[in-house]
Structures are given as structure tokens and as C-alpha cells.
Design a protein around this motif. Sequence first.
Motif, mmCIF file in Angstrom:
data_model
loop_
_atom_site.group_PDB
_atom_site.id
_atom_site.type_symbol
_atom_site.label_atom_id
_atom_site.label_comp_id
_atom_site.label_asym_id
_atom_site.label_seq_id
_atom_site.Cartn_x
_atom_site.Cartn_y
_atom_site.Cartn_z
ATOM 1 N N ASP A 1 49.744 84.592 36.509
ATOM 2 C CA ASP A 1 49.246 83.557 35.612
ATOM 3 C C ASP A 1 49.972 82.245 35.895
ATOM 4 N N GLY A 2 49.553 81.233 35.196
ATOM 5 C CA GLY A 2 50.167 79.923 35.323
ATOM 6 C C GLY A 2 49.329 78.989 36.158
ATOM 7 N N PRO A 3 49.733 77.741 36.170
ATOM 8 C CA PRO A 3 48.963 76.733 36.904
ATOM 9 C C PRO A 3 49.050 76.947 38.414
ATOM 10 N N GLU A 4 47.989 76.539 39.115
ATOM 11 C CA GLU A 4 48.058 76.539 40.568
ATOM 12 C C GLU A 4 49.164 75.563 40.930
ATOM 13 N N SER A 5 50.135 76.043 41.646
ATOM 14 C CA SER A 5 51.319 75.236 41.919
ATOM 15 C C SER A 5 51.887 75.630 43.268
ATOM 16 N N ARG A 6 52.658 74.752 43.853
ATOM 17 C CA ARG A 6 53.328 75.122 45.096
ATOM 18 C C ARG A 6 54.557 75.981 44.815
ATOM 19 N N HIS A 7 54.894 76.126 43.539
ATOM 20 C CA HIS A 7 56.037 76.944 43.151
ATOM 21 C C HIS A 7 55.571 78.207 42.437
ATOM 22 N N THR A 8 55.927 79.344 42.993
ATOM 23 C CA THR A 8 55.624 80.635 42.383
ATOM 24 C C THR A 8 56.938 81.340 42.103
ATOM 25 N N VAL A 9 57.009 82.005 40.959
ATOM 26 C CA VAL A 9 58.193 82.771 40.574
ATOM 27 C C VAL A 9 57.799 84.240 40.514
ATOM 28 N N LEU A 10 58.478 85.061 41.287
ATOM 29 C CA LEU A 10 58.300 86.507 41.268
ATOM 30 C C LEU A 10 59.325 87.086 40.302
ATOM 31 N N LEU A 11 58.859 87.856 39.315
ATOM 32 C CA LEU A 11 59.729 88.432 38.288
ATOM 33 C C LEU A 11 59.747 89.947 38.418
ATOM 34 N N LEU A 12 60.943 90.508 38.564
ATOM 35 C CA LEU A 12 61.121 91.946 38.738
ATOM 36 C C LEU A 12 61.857 92.522 37.527
ATOM 37 N N ASP B 1 63.600 95.471 34.856
ATOM 38 C CA ASP B 1 64.508 96.615 34.938
ATOM 39 C C ASP B 1 63.675 97.887 34.832
ATOM 40 N N ALA B 2 64.208 98.984 35.300
ATOM 41 C CA ALA B 2 63.524 100.272 35.162
ATOM 42 C C ALA B 2 63.316 100.561 33.679
ATOM 43 N N GLY B 3 62.107 100.946 33.322
ATOM 44 C CA GLY B 3 61.797 101.292 31.936
ATOM 45 C C GLY B 3 61.423 100.136 31.040
ATOM 46 N N ASP B 4 61.462 98.910 31.556
ATOM 47 C CA ASP B 4 61.043 97.771 30.737
ATOM 48 C C ASP B 4 59.550 97.876 30.431
ATOM 49 N N PRO B 5 59.120 97.404 29.261
ATOM 50 C CA PRO B 5 57.677 97.388 28.966
ATOM 51 C C PRO B 5 56.956 96.413 29.906
ATOM 52 N N VAL B 6 55.666 96.628 30.108
ATOM 53 C CA VAL B 6 54.899 95.819 31.058
ATOM 54 C C VAL B 6 54.857 94.342 30.680
ATOM 55 N N ASP B 7 54.996 94.037 29.402
ATOM 56 C CA ASP B 7 54.912 92.645 28.954
ATOM 57 C C ASP B 7 56.285 91.998 28.750
ATOM 58 N N ILE B 8 57.324 92.580 29.317
ATOM 59 C CA ILE B 8 58.695 92.105 29.098
ATOM 60 C C ILE B 8 58.855 90.621 29.412
ATOM 61 N N TYR B 9 58.177 90.132 30.432
ATOM 62 C CA TYR B 9 58.354 88.740 30.850
ATOM 63 C C TYR B 9 57.337 87.769 30.253
ATOM 64 N N ASP B 10 56.459 88.204 29.384
ATOM 65 C CA ASP B 10 55.395 87.320 28.879
ATOM 66 C C ASP B 10 55.928 86.025 28.251
ATOM 67 N N ALA B 11 56.939 86.107 27.411
ATOM 68 C CA ALA B 11 57.472 84.894 26.762
ATOM 69 C C ALA B 11 58.157 83.994 27.787
ATOM 70 N N VAL B 12 58.875 84.591 28.728
ATOM 71 C CA VAL B 12 59.514 83.798 29.787
ATOM 72 C C VAL B 12 58.441 83.122 30.629
ATOM 73 N N CYS B 13 57.379 83.858 30.959
ATOM 74 C CA CYS B 13 56.286 83.284 31.755
ATOM 75 C C CYS B 13 55.654 82.093 31.048
ATOM 76 N N ALA B 14 55.461 82.196 29.744
ATOM 77 C CA ALA B 14 54.867 81.079 28.999
ATOM 78 C C ALA B 14 55.722 79.821 29.158
ATOM 79 N N ARG B 15 57.024 79.975 29.101
ATOM 80 C CA ARG B 15 57.927 78.830 29.286
ATOM 81 C C ARG B 15 57.831 78.294 30.712
ATOM 82 N N LEU B 16 57.752 79.197 31.684
ATOM 83 C CA LEU B 16 57.651 78.776 33.088
ATOM 84 C C LEU B 16 56.330 78.056 33.341
ATOM 85 N N HIS B 17 55.254 78.526 32.718
ATOM 86 C CA HIS B 17 53.952 77.866 32.875
ATOM 87 C C HIS B 17 54.006 76.441 32.336
#
Length: 187
Positions: A18-29, A31-47
Motif C-alpha cells: 500500500d501507499g503512494p507510488e513513490s521511488r521509496h519503498t519500505v519492506l517490513l518484516l 517477528d515470528a508469531g506477529d499478527p498479520v496486521d502488526i504494521y498497519d499503524a506504522v504503514c499509515a504513518r509511512l504513507h
Amino acid sequence: MNSRRIAVGDRSWTVRVDGPESRHTVLLLPDAGDPVDIYDAVCARLHNSELRTVAVESIAGLDAAGVVAILDELNVPWANVAGRGAGATLAWQVAAGTMGRFVSLVVADRGHPAVPDAAGTVVDAACRPVELPTTVLVTKALPVAVAEASARCVYGEFRTVTVDASNVVTEAGNELATEIVLRTSLW
């Protein structure tokens, strides 16, 4: 976020892009066992900072070659990589072994895999140094001494940031997002 299943050989992983088409992409990895939406709030800030995000839902069975294949499938020529816990270990490994593919590294909860952790265990003695600007978030799970010892495995600008949290993503997502944004800026 848009989910996409990406096959690599006989394995497949789901990523949330997700996020705007940009020349900058952030790959988020995660931890083992984290829920699938763990980074959603961080992604919103990055967007909001004009960054595109690729959040892997689970790193189970994922290795550095798989990470590169995922980015290839998404047509991402280079990315900033961030991870927490086991995802941080994978982030160190992929950044160390893939010259020119990654621009920056932000990790939380884990030092470089070739550096002994708090218990004296070396996770991956063969892990090469990274040649990227790197930020290590010192959390309740990562002693300062381990984070600082990781500096010898970074051939680039290195800094540590202390965050009083057990889970930096859920307890201090704004600090994590800020550190990622700082690493994506070329100033």
C-alpha cells in the motif's frame, strides 16, 4: 491494505502492499508469531510521509533469497528494510547479502546475527557486515551493549535509539516510523 500472495518456488507468502507510488519503498518484516496486521499503524504513518510499504504477513520459512524474489515479483528494484525480532534477524541477513538492493536498515530487538546476544549466543556467525546506513532500536528485548557491538558489523553510518518498549511496533510505532522516515531521507 492490498494483500497479494507471491509464490517463490514451491513456497508462497502473503504481502500487504500500500501507499503512494513513490521511488521509496519500505519492506517490513515481522517477528515470528506477529499478527498479520502488526504494521498497519506504522504503514499509515509511512504513507503520510509519501512512502510505499510492503509488509510481509509472516516470515515463516522465508530466507534472504525469498525476500529478493518477493521484491522482484513486485517490481521493486531497491528498498529500505525494517524488521523486528526474527524479522530483524532476517533484515540483517538480507541487507548483508544483497549488495545494491537495499538503501537503509532499521531493526528492533536484535543485534547483528554475528554478534553474541545477551545470552552469548551467535545466531549466524557467517552473516557478513552490512554496508548501509543502519539504525538499531534498543528495546527491553535488546541490551544496549549488544546493539552497540553490532556497530562493528556495519560499514556505513550507524546509530542506536533507545525506546522503552517490549514491542516497538505496538507500543512505539510512531518512533519506529520516524526512524524509518529518517533513513529514507537522503539529507
